[in-house]
Scaffold this active site. Structure first.
Site, mmCIF file in Angstrom:
data_model
loop_
_atom_site.group_PDB
_atom_site.id
_atom_site.type_symbol
_atom_site.label_atom_id
_atom_site.label_comp_id
_atom_site.label_asym_id
_atom_site.label_seq_id
_atom_site.Cartn_x
_atom_site.Cartn_y
_atom_site.Cartn_z
ATOM 1 N N HIS A 364 0.807 -1.216 0.000
ATOM 2 C CA HIS A 364 0.000 0.000 0.000
ATOM 3 C C HIS A 364 0.842 1.268 0.000
ATOM 4 O O HIS A 364 0.393 2.304 -0.455
ATOM 5 C CB HIS A 364 -1.061 -0.020 1.102
ATOM 6 C CG HIS A 364 -0.519 0.092 2.476
ATOM 7 N ND1 HIS A 364 -0.203 -0.994 3.225
ATOM 8 C CD2 HIS A 364 -0.222 1.177 3.221
ATOM 9 C CE1 HIS A 364 0.277 -0.591 4.382
ATOM 10 N NE2 HIS A 364 0.270 0.725 4.415
ATOM 11 N N ARG A 471 -10.775 3.819 -1.264
ATOM 12 C CA ARG A 471 -10.343 2.785 -0.311
ATOM 13 C C ARG A 471 -10.562 3.315 1.100
ATOM 14 O O ARG A 471 -9.729 4.043 1.624
ATOM 15 C CB ARG A 471 -8.870 2.462 -0.517
ATOM 16 C CG ARG A 471 -8.539 1.732 -1.798
ATOM 17 C CD ARG A 471 -7.050 1.455 -1.815
ATOM 18 N NE ARG A 471 -6.651 0.468 -2.801
ATOM 19 C CZ ARG A 471 -6.093 0.770 -3.966
ATOM 20 N NH1 ARG A 471 -5.893 2.026 -4.290
ATOM 21 N NH2 ARG A 471 -5.737 -0.182 -4.804
ATOM 22 N N GLU A 605 -11.822 -10.323 -7.471
ATOM 23 C CA GLU A 605 -10.370 -10.293 -7.277
ATOM 24 C C GLU A 605 -9.822 -11.618 -6.762
ATOM 25 O O GLU A 605 -8.671 -11.714 -6.372
ATOM 26 C CB GLU A 605 -9.976 -9.132 -6.357
ATOM 27 C CG GLU A 605 -10.776 -8.993 -5.098
ATOM 28 C CD GLU A 605 -10.398 -7.754 -4.282
ATOM 29 O OE1 GLU A 605 -9.408 -7.089 -4.592
ATOM 30 O OE2 GLU A 605 -11.117 -7.487 -3.303
ATOM 31 N N ASP A 629 -5.189 -8.068 -6.688
ATOM 32 C CA ASP A 629 -5.357 -9.329 -5.975
ATOM 33 C C ASP A 629 -5.602 -10.485 -6.929
ATOM 34 O O ASP A 629 -5.106 -11.592 -6.711
ATOM 35 C CB ASP A 629 -6.504 -9.213 -4.962
ATOM 36 C CG ASP A 629 -6.030 -8.555 -3.684
ATOM 37 O OD1 ASP A 629 -4.951 -8.933 -3.201
ATOM 38 O OD2 ASP A 629 -6.714 -7.637 -3.187
ATOM 39 N N CYS A 676 -10.412 -1.814 -11.667
ATOM 40 C CA CYS A 676 -9.899 -0.855 -10.683
ATOM 41 C C CYS A 676 -8.545 -1.215 -10.101
ATOM 42 O O CYS A 676 -8.051 -0.546 -9.223
ATOM 43 C CB CYS A 676 -10.914 -0.627 -9.567
ATOM 44 S SG CYS A 676 -11.083 -2.025 -8.478
HETATM 45 C C1 PEP Z 1 -7.162 -4.856 -6.291
HETATM 46 O O1 PEP Z 1 -6.961 -5.871 -5.611
HETATM 47 O O2 PEP Z 1 -6.945 -4.787 -7.515
HETATM 48 C C2 PEP Z 1 -7.664 -3.632 -5.648
HETATM 49 C C3 PEP Z 1 -8.008 -2.574 -6.347
HETATM 50 O O3 PEP Z 1 -7.710 -3.638 -4.291
HETATM 51 P P1 PEP Z 1 -6.459 -3.380 -3.316
HETATM 52 O O4 PEP Z 1 -5.260 -3.061 -4.156
HETATM 53 O O5 PEP Z 1 -6.850 -2.262 -2.436
HETATM 54 O O6 PEP Z 1 -6.363 -4.688 -2.621
HETATM 55 MG MG MG Z 2 -7.815 -5.983 -3.626
#
Ligand code: PEP
Ligand code: MG
Length: 756
Positions: A364, A471, A605, A629, A676
């Site tokens: 992150h 998020r 995902e 993911d 996304c």
């Molecule tokens: C993803 O998994 O593509 C997503 C957008 O969620 P995160 O990156 O917050 O897990």
């Molecule tokens: Mg994700």
């Protein structure tokens, strides 16, 4: 054998420096294996030569002087074959090469094993004996086992630069360290390490010569830290929602606690100790008390108090003659692991880049760097970061490389690149108010991604049609406890109000994996396969319902909310989440809120969700594909693990086929499909996704202009043809080459993602 091995490893670890460690290794192996000689060669940086680095039994003057090229002799052969070479009489082998003044003609038996770490041959370890005989399989096993352990120690030494001076004592010039490209861009700056503060345990006991001067110094240090915390809070205010700033208030309250200050003053004025020792005792007494607490929340506070203790100590010392370093104009923050709070170490306008020893492009911190628009390098590995503090560096976020003290030629090259980038960005910004349509006029919705409240202004100015992924967990992560319904309501309301009438897709809390809450630690062996996302919130309906109520209340006035459920793996999870949503909705209406039920989406995902996309789509209003993911779970590559980051690629043909399937199923059920994950921010991939039928893309505001530029450069038929071809390819490289060629043909050479 195990005991001998353990002893060697222990002695090597206790060695004061690398040359001694290598000398101990060869001597101990020679003695333990009762052979005439043991010798170690290391590959030089370009992997062209093997340098004799330590020997027990050959001419000691050869150390550092004998260099064998890769094609030369048995050493080169062991490295080339990457397997042990066990010879009864080395001299009879066709590749044997006698090195004058080093090799001894009465040595016959030869065993060489490669030193390999992460597929890379670091060197070769050999033993030799006077007799003509093959080494016994048990001896081979022993040397192979030692070599495997040694390789990991050597790899550490190579990464920390310790081998470089030994291999190439005369070398000067730029050093480049390779990590993982975390966020694109290039920056120059000075390495700044947050929280490099004095350690409390190191404070010596001393008497106070002048207790009132000690008291004054102590009070001044407390006031300085209080000011720093207030300043950091103000600097972070553009980055954090006001409610999250509570964290700093809590630290300031701890700092001004009567008992902490009272105990320190008693230590100075009554016991006659100098201020640093009196402060140390007062702080450590509280740390010990908190560490003993059963309650995880309280034991976590121990680290906060210790951190405050270090800060005050730092100023006490600076006040006694030492000056604190001024913050550089352009800072490159370097840390082992970076949290949002670390970013407070420098003012946002001075933050040029981020470098993290751990993590990967999908951690992150990297996602945050992309949101802010600064380059980031992740997963540099174990390096002595303290050594680089204050060094001038170039951060190349495209190649994942950091150049330390670059020479003028490298500097000039990057200066030109930075200027070219700035020019391109200025040109692309002109596209802001242009619609996102293909060259032949077919529209595609382009949304922004958000997580912190700052994003409001940047999203509004970015020309995005709304927010495709908000998020919500970022706001939970920078706090001291779960936010209340009212606190969340304020945050969500501000976001919806700022964007109205443009839609905002708010994702319900997605913690677990690499996103942990300081006040709710989850200890798991495999956190990415564990209690994360929807699994957590369904197990805690009180947290989930609070969040849903806050969202629905915030939406009452604006009606531009859409809700997204993360980490869905079964149809039952969606049914349960919808049941709780209906409950929250019903209760609010009973309380008199004019809350409308917003459109609901499910994140796809996880492979199981991908293969049930049709069933899931029928339960909700839209689908959103989380490729970050999805890629990790399809390829079985932990998105946070730097060692295997090279295996993580969302252009893997299996990922592409799965996305195509999800889009087709979503459309079959008459639902829109959004993309996304970070993939949507890569211009080449974005064109491909459009060709595969995606209805909308969500990318960070920094990436939006490039994505828009790419989309406006292709016709819809061209994107479809590209998708058709990509779906028939076998490897990531082939797909990447196809996209790069297409981008170049369309005149977008500047944004081509190079293949490494
Ligand atoms: C993803 O998994 O593509 C997503 C957008 O969620 P995160 O990156 O917050 O897990
Ligand atoms: Mg994700």
């Amino acid at each position: 054998m195990l005991e001998t091995l353990r002893r060697i490893v222990q002695d090597v670890s206790a060695a004061p420096d690398l040359p001694s460690a290598l000398a101990i290794t060869v001597n101990q192996i020679r003695d333990a294996m009762h052979v005439a000689a043991c010798t170690l060669y290391l590959a030089d940086e370009d992997n062209r030569e093997y340098v004799l680095m330590a020997t027990a039994g050959l001419n000691p003057r050869a150390v550092g002087r004998v260099r064998l090229n890769r094609q030369q002799g048995l050493i080169g052969l062991v490295a080339e074959r990457q397997e042990p070479l066990n010879l009864e009489d080395a001299a009879r082998h066709p590749r044997f090469h006698l090195v004058q003044d080093v090799d001894k003609e009465d040595y016959h038996a030869f065993l060489g094993v490669p030193l390999i770490q992460y597929r890379r041959v670091l060197g070769v370890l050999t033993i030799q004996h006077t007799a003509s005989r093959q080494f016994h399989p048990a001896e081979v096993d022993f040397l192979v086992t030692i070599a495997a352990q040694l390789a990991s120690t050597l790899n550490h030494a190579i990464l920390s630069g310790a081998t470089q001076e030994l291999l190439n004592p005369l070398a000067t010039g730029t050093r480049a360290l390779q990590g993982i490209a975390g966020a694109p861009g290039v920056a120059m700056g000075i390495v700044t390490i947050p929280h490099l503060l004095a350690e409390l345990d190191d404070v010596p006991d001393r008497r106070a010569f002048d207790p009132s001067a000690e008291e004054a110094a102590f009070r001044a240090a407390i006031a300085t830290v209080d000011n720093e915390l207030r300043g950091a809070c103000e600097r972070l205010s553009p980055l954090l929602p006001p409610t999250e700033q509570a964290l700093f208030t809590v630290h300031r309250m701890m700092l001004s606690s009567d008992s902490l200050i009272g105990d320190t003053l008693a230590g100075i004025l009554q016991a006659g100790r100098w201020a640093p020792a009196a402060w140390r005792d007062a702080v450590l007494a509280r740390v010990r008390l908190l560490e003993r607490a059963e309650d995880p929340y309280l034991s976590a506070r121990a680290e906060d108090i210790r951190d405050l203790g270090r800060r005050v100590l730092h100023h006490l010392r600076a006040g006694s003659g030492r000056q604190t370093e001024p913050v550089a104009e352009r800072c490159v923050l370097v840390a082992e692991e970076m949290s949002v709070a670390h970013l407070a170490a420098v003012p946002p306008e001075r933050l040029a880049g981020l470098v993290c020893l751990r993590g990967s492009a999908l951690s992150h911190v990297a996602i945050l760097a992309r949101a802010i628009g600064i380059p980031a390098i992740m997963g540099l590995g174990d390096r002595p970061i303290g050594r680089y503090e204050g060094c001038a560096v170039i951060v190349d976020g495209y190649q994942g490389r950091i150049y330390i003290e670059p020479d003028p030629a490298v500097r000039e090259e990057y200066r030109q690149l930075i200027a070219a980038e700035a020019e391109l960005s200025a040109e692309l910004n002109a596209l802001r108010d242009q619609p996102t349509v293909t060259r032949d006029g077919h529209p595609l919705s382009l949304y922004a991604k958000a997580g912190l409240l700052t994003d409001i202004a940047t999203v509004r100015d970015s020309g995005a049609e709304g927010i495709g992924l908000y998020r919500t967990e970022f706001a939970f992560m920078v706090r001291e406890s779960f936010p209340s319904e009212d606190e969340q309501y304020q945050i969500y309301r501000q976001m919806l109000a700022a964007l109205t009438p443009r839609p905002v897709v708010m994702r319900t809390l997605d913690i677990g994996g690499d996103k942990t809450l300081p006040y709710f630690p989850i200890e798991e062996k495999n956190p990415f396969l564990g209690w994360r996302g929807m699994r957590f919130t369904l197990d805690h309906p009180e947290i989930f319902l609070t969040q849903l109520r806050a969202m629905l209340r915030a939406n009452a006035e604006f009606n531009n909310l859409r809700i997204l459920f993360p980490m869905i793996t079964t149809v039952e999870e969606v049914e349960e989440a919808l049941r709780l949503l209906d409950q929250a909705h019903r209760e609010l209406r009973e309380d008199g809120w004019p809350a409308a039920r917003p459109p609901i989406g499910v994140m796809i995902e996880v492979p199981s969700a991908a293969w049930q996309a049709a069933q899931l789509a029928r339960k909700v209003d839209f689908l959103s594909v989380g490729t970050n993911d999805l890629t990790q779970y399809l390829l079985a590559v932990d998105r946070d693990n730097a060692h295997i980051a090279g295996l993580y690629d969302n252009l893997h043909p299996a990922v592409l086929k799965t996305i195509a399937h999800i889009i087709a199923e979503g459309h079959h059920a008459d639902r829109l499909v959004n993309l996304c994950g970070e993939m949507a921010a890569d211009p080449g991939a974005a064109v491909l996704l459009l060709g595969m039928g995606a209805d909308s893309l969500s990318a960070s505001t920094v990436s939006l202009p490039r994505v828009k530029w790419a989309i406006r450069s292709f016709t819809r038929a061209e994107t479809r043809e590209l998708a058709r071809q990509a779906l028939q390819l076998d490897t990531v490289r082939q797909v990447r080459r196809l996209l790069n060629d297409a981008l170049r043909r369309a005149g977008l050479g500047e944004i081509v993602h190079e293949i490494h």
